[in-house]
Design a protein around this motif. Structure first.
Motif, mmCIF file in Angstrom:
data_model
loop_
_atom_site.group_PDB
_atom_site.id
_atom_site.type_symbol
_atom_site.label_atom_id
_atom_site.label_comp_id
_atom_site.label_asym_id
_atom_site.label_seq_id
_atom_site.Cartn_x
_atom_site.Cartn_y
_atom_site.Cartn_z
ATOM 1 N N MET A 50 25.441 38.903 51.281
ATOM 2 C CA MET A 50 26.077 39.516 50.350
ATOM 3 C C MET A 50 27.826 39.113 50.655
ATOM 4 O O MET A 50 28.568 39.047 49.710
ATOM 5 C CB MET A 50 26.272 41.083 51.243
ATOM 6 N N ALA A 51 28.076 38.531 51.873
ATOM 7 C CA ALA A 51 29.100 37.654 51.973
ATOM 8 C C ALA A 51 29.497 36.585 51.030
ATOM 9 O O ALA A 51 30.502 36.447 50.427
ATOM 10 C CB ALA A 51 29.385 37.638 53.495
ATOM 11 N N GLY A 52 28.365 35.910 50.741
ATOM 12 C CA GLY A 52 28.477 34.751 49.912
ATOM 13 C C GLY A 52 28.593 35.027 48.634
ATOM 14 O O GLY A 52 29.262 34.597 47.581
ATOM 15 N N HIS A 104 34.526 37.285 44.257
ATOM 16 C CA HIS A 104 35.948 37.835 44.644
ATOM 17 C C HIS A 104 36.891 36.977 45.257
ATOM 18 O O HIS A 104 38.071 37.007 45.605
ATOM 19 C CB HIS A 104 35.932 39.037 45.354
ATOM 20 N N GLY A 105 36.239 35.732 45.811
ATOM 21 C CA GLY A 105 37.151 34.706 46.567
ATOM 22 C C GLY A 105 37.245 34.854 47.969
ATOM 23 O O GLY A 105 37.815 34.460 48.630
ATOM 24 N N ASP A 106 36.541 36.288 48.411
ATOM 25 C CA ASP A 106 36.782 36.513 49.910
ATOM 26 C C ASP A 106 35.124 36.594 50.659
ATOM 27 O O ASP A 106 34.459 37.427 50.282
ATOM 28 C CB ASP A 106 37.470 37.883 49.779
ATOM 29 N N PHE A 107 34.995 35.732 51.512
ATOM 30 C CA PHE A 107 33.765 35.929 52.250
ATOM 31 C C PHE A 107 33.940 36.939 53.317
ATOM 32 O O PHE A 107 34.266 36.680 54.462
ATOM 33 C CB PHE A 107 33.487 34.452 53.009
ATOM 34 N N GLY A 108 33.124 37.949 53.047
ATOM 35 C CA GLY A 108 33.395 39.176 53.835
ATOM 36 C C GLY A 108 32.643 40.295 53.305
ATOM 37 O O GLY A 108 32.338 40.521 52.006
ATOM 38 N N VAL A 109 31.999 41.136 53.926
ATOM 39 C CA VAL A 109 31.518 42.380 53.268
ATOM 40 C C VAL A 109 31.653 43.451 54.495
ATOM 41 O O VAL A 109 31.463 43.527 55.636
ATOM 42 C CB VAL A 109 30.123 42.068 53.124
ATOM 43 N N ALA A 110 31.686 44.894 54.199
ATOM 44 C CA ALA A 110 31.825 45.715 54.985
ATOM 45 C C ALA A 110 30.334 46.308 55.654
ATOM 46 O O ALA A 110 29.652 45.965 55.117
ATOM 47 C CB ALA A 110 32.330 47.064 54.317
ATOM 48 N N PRO A 161 23.121 48.673 44.704
ATOM 49 C CA PRO A 161 24.330 48.015 45.221
ATOM 50 C C PRO A 161 24.762 46.905 44.128
ATOM 51 O O PRO A 161 24.214 46.476 43.231
ATOM 52 C CB PRO A 161 23.685 47.032 46.482
ATOM 53 N N GLN A 162 26.208 46.780 44.139
ATOM 54 C CA GLN A 162 26.812 45.833 43.147
ATOM 55 C C GLN A 162 26.343 44.536 43.457
ATOM 56 O O GLN A 162 26.249 43.920 44.554
ATOM 57 C CB GLN A 162 28.323 45.850 43.503
ATOM 58 N N ASN A 163 26.241 43.975 42.219
ATOM 59 C CA ASN A 163 25.587 42.495 42.211
ATOM 60 C C ASN A 163 24.273 42.148 43.142
ATOM 61 O O ASN A 163 24.252 41.237 43.615
ATOM 62 C CB ASN A 163 26.671 41.616 42.602
#
Length: 510
Positions: A41-43, A49-55, A81-83
Motif C-alpha cells: 500500500m505504501a508503494g 501521490h509521491g509519498d511512501f507511507g500509509v495510515a 480500498p482505494q487503488n
C-alpha cells in the motif's frame, strides 16, 4: 485448527514441486502477510501521490477486505480500498520476487495437490479467515513464544514484544539459509546485531538491487565478492553507493558464510541446527549483560529452538512414510554432485520449523507490529519496517538546518566577501593595474583606527621653460623626445622625481 493447518502444510510440502519452480519456497504467516500488505500500500501511494507511507487505519481496513477477496468470500458490506487492484498486484509481485507464498496460497494449492488418501478439506475458507484476522482465541499449545520463568531477575523486563522480535530474527537467519531471495528475512537480519547498516545502508542496498534486478542478498554477495576477489580492475568505483558500507556488508556476509559452512559440513541435522542457533545467539548477545532483556530472550529462544529442531529430526527419522520434502535436489549435470547433497537433511528440518512458525497465530497488537516492532534490538524507538523501506527524505529548506551547518555556511559567506589587500611598494604609481590604493581598501570602523601620520600638502611646482617641442605620457612613465634636447630630459626627470617624493607613504600592514 492447529492439526488442520499442519495437515494442509504437510500435503503442500510433499507435492509443491508440481506447481512451484523452487523447492525452497518459504511461507509467510499472518504477521508477514500484514507487513507485506502495508509495504504494498505504501508503494502504491508513492506511485500515485509521491509519498511512501500509509495510515495504520487504512492498512487494517484493507486487510479485512484483502483476506475476504483472496479467499473468495463475500465482501459486499466492506468498502473497496482505494487503488485495490494496484495493491493486490504489488502484493503478489512481492511474494513472487521473494520466492514466498502466504497461507491463503497454500490453502488454494492444497485443493489441487492433495491425493486420494489425503483428507478432503481439513478447514474451510471461513475458518482460515477467522484465524488470519485474529478472531480465534489463542491456545497455549499453538503459541510458539517461550514463556519466561517468573523470577525476580526477568519478571518485569522480559516482555512479549522483545521475545517475539528476537524469535523473528532467529527464524529470519534460518530462513535466509533456506531461501536467500527472502528480502523480508534480510531486512530483519542485516543490522541485527548492530553492524552500522541502518536506514541509509538499507536504502542504498535496495536501490542497487533494483538497478541489477536481483534480490537483496544476491546484491550483497555480488558486491562483496567483487571487492574481495575481483581485484582493482574489477572492483566497483569509489562512487558506488555501497562503497561506504563495505565493512558492515562484509561482516554480514561473513556471518552468513559461517552458517552456510555449518549447514553443509555437519551431516547430523540435530547437531547442525544446534550449532546454527548457538551462532545466532552468540551474535545477538555479544556485548550485552546477563540482565539485558534481549540477552534473556535470546537465551530462552535458543533453548526452545534447539529442543524443537531435535524433536523434528527425531520425528522425520522414525517416520515410516517420510515428509516428502526434498529441497535443493541436485541435478545430474551438477558440477559438484556430491556437495549438492550436503545439508539437505538439515534443510528439511529447518523448513519444517519455519512452516510451524508461519502457522503461529497473528499478533494481537497490530499497531505494535506495524509501527514499533522492528528496531527493538538496537534500542531505537518509533522505527518499523515501513520506515526502513522508506527512502530518506531530501531537505526541502522548510525546516531550520542544524546550528553547526548554519555557522559553517555563514563563515563561508563572510570569507567570500573579504578582500585581501595587496602590499605595494612606494613605486605604486608605476603599476598599470586597476586595483585601488591600500588606503581606500582598508575601511576604518572607528576613530581610534584612523591613521595618525598625515603628510603635508605637496608644494606647487614651477615648471621649467621648455624650448623644444616635446610629448610625454600623462602618467609620467613614457617620455618621448622629438628634438633630442638635454634640457627637456632634465625637466621631465625633475617633475617625475618630485611627484614620487610627494606620494603618500603607507603605514606598515600587520
Amino acid at each position: 485448527m492447529e492439526e488442520s493447518l499442519r495437515t494442509m502444510t504437510k500435503v503442500f510440502r510433499r507435492e509443491c514441486h508440481r506447481m512451484l519452480d523452487s523447492e525452497r519456497t518459504t511461507m509467510q504467516g499472518a504477521d508477514g502477510m500484514l507487513m507485506i500488505l502495508q509495504l504494498a500500500m505504501a508503494g502504491v501511494n508513492k506511485q500515485e501521490h509521491g509519498d511512501f507511507g500509509v495510515a495504520l487505519s487504512e492498512v487494517l481496513a484493507a486487510w479485512k477486505y484483502f483476506l475476504l477477496d483472496k479467499l473468495q468470500l463475500s465482501h459486499s458490506d466492506i468498502p473497496l480500498p482505494q487503488n485495490y487492484d494496484l495493491i493486490r498486484k504489488e502484493y503478489d509481485c512481492f511474494l513472487k520476487r521473494t520466492n514466498t507464498v502466504d497461507l491463503i496460497d497454500v490453502f488454494i494449492m492444497f485443493k489441487e495437490l492433495r491425493i486420494n488418501e489425503d483428507p478432503e478439506e481439513p478447514l474451510t475458507a471461513m475458518q482460515l479467515f477467522q484465524f488470519l484476522i485474529g478472531e480465534k482465541e489463542r491456545s497455549e499449545k499453538m503459541d510458539p513464544l517461550p514463556v519466561c520463568p517468573a523470577t525476580p531477575s526477568n519478571k518485569a523486563i522480559c516482555s512479549p514484544q522483545i521475545q517475539r522480535v528476537v524469535r523473528r530474527v532467529f527464524c529470519s537467519y534460518l530462513g535466509l539459509l533456506v531461501n536467500s531471495k527472502n528480502d523480508l528475512a534480510l531486512a530483519y537480519t542485516l543490522d541485527n546485531p548492530n553492524r552500522s547498516l541502518g536506514h541509509s545502508a538499507f536504502t542504498d542496498l535496495r536501490h542497487a538491487a533494483c538497478d541489477s534486478a536481483s534480490s537483496l542478498f544476491l546484491t550483497v554477495t555480488s558486491f562483496v565478492r567483487t571487492i574481495q576477489l575481483g581485484g582493482k580492475g574489477y572492483a566497483p568505483p569509489e562512487s558506488h553507493p555501497l562503497r561506504k558500507h563495505v565493512k558492515g556488508l562484509s561482516e554480514f556476509l561473513n556471518f552468513v558464510d559461517q552458517c552456510q559452512e555449518v549447514l553443509g559440513e555437519t551431516p547430523n541435522p540435530r547437531e547442525a541446527g544446534s550449532k546454527l542457533v548457538s551462532s545466532i545467539r552468540a551474535a545477538l548477545v555479544k556485548g550485552r549483560s546477563n540482565g539485558d532483556p534481549v540477552y534473556l530472550a535470546a537465551e530462552d529462544t535458543a533453548k526452545s529452538l534447539k529442543e524443537r529442531i531435535g524433536q523434528i529430526h527425531t520425528m522425520q527419522t522414525h517416520s515410516a512414510v517420510g515428509t516428502g520434502i526434498s529441497p535443493a535436489r541436485p541435478k545430474a549435470y551438477a558440477i559438484n554432485h556430491s556437495t549438492a547433497y550436503g545439508g539437505r537433511e538439515t534443510v528439511k528440518v529447518l523448513m519444517t520449523l519455519l512452516d510451524e512458525e508461519a502457522l503461529a497465530p497473528p499478533c494481537r497488537n497490530k499497531a505494535e507490529l506495524l509501527s514499533e516492532d522492528h528496531a527493538v534490538l538496537n534500542g531505537s524507538s518509533g522505527a518499523c519496517l515501513l520506515t526502513l523501506y522508506k527512502s530518506p527524505e531530501a531537505p526541502t529548506g522548510s525546516s531550520p538546518k542544524p546550528l553547526r551547518n548554519r555557522v559553517l555556511s555563514q563563515q563561508e559567506h563572510i570569507k567570500s566577501k573579504v578582500v585581501r589587500p595587496t602590499i605595494r611598494s612606494q613605486f605604486a604609481c608605476t603599476y598599470n593595474d586597476a586595483e585601488l590604493p591600500l588606503n581606500r581598501v582598508l575601511a576604518f570602523s572607528s576613530t581610534s583606527q584612523l591613521p595618525t601620520f598625515v603628510l603635508p600638502a605637496p608644494k606647487k611646482l614651477v615648471p621649467l621653460p621648455v624650448t623644444m617641442e616635446e610629448e610625454h605620457d600623462p602618467t609620467g612613465m613614457d617620455i618621448t623626445l622629438k628634438g633630442g634636447s638635454v634640457l627637456s630630459v632634465l625637466n621631465n626627470l625633475h617633475a617625475w622625481s618630485v611627484r614620487c617624493a610627494h606620494t603618500p607613504r603607507r603605514a606598515p600592514f600587520f
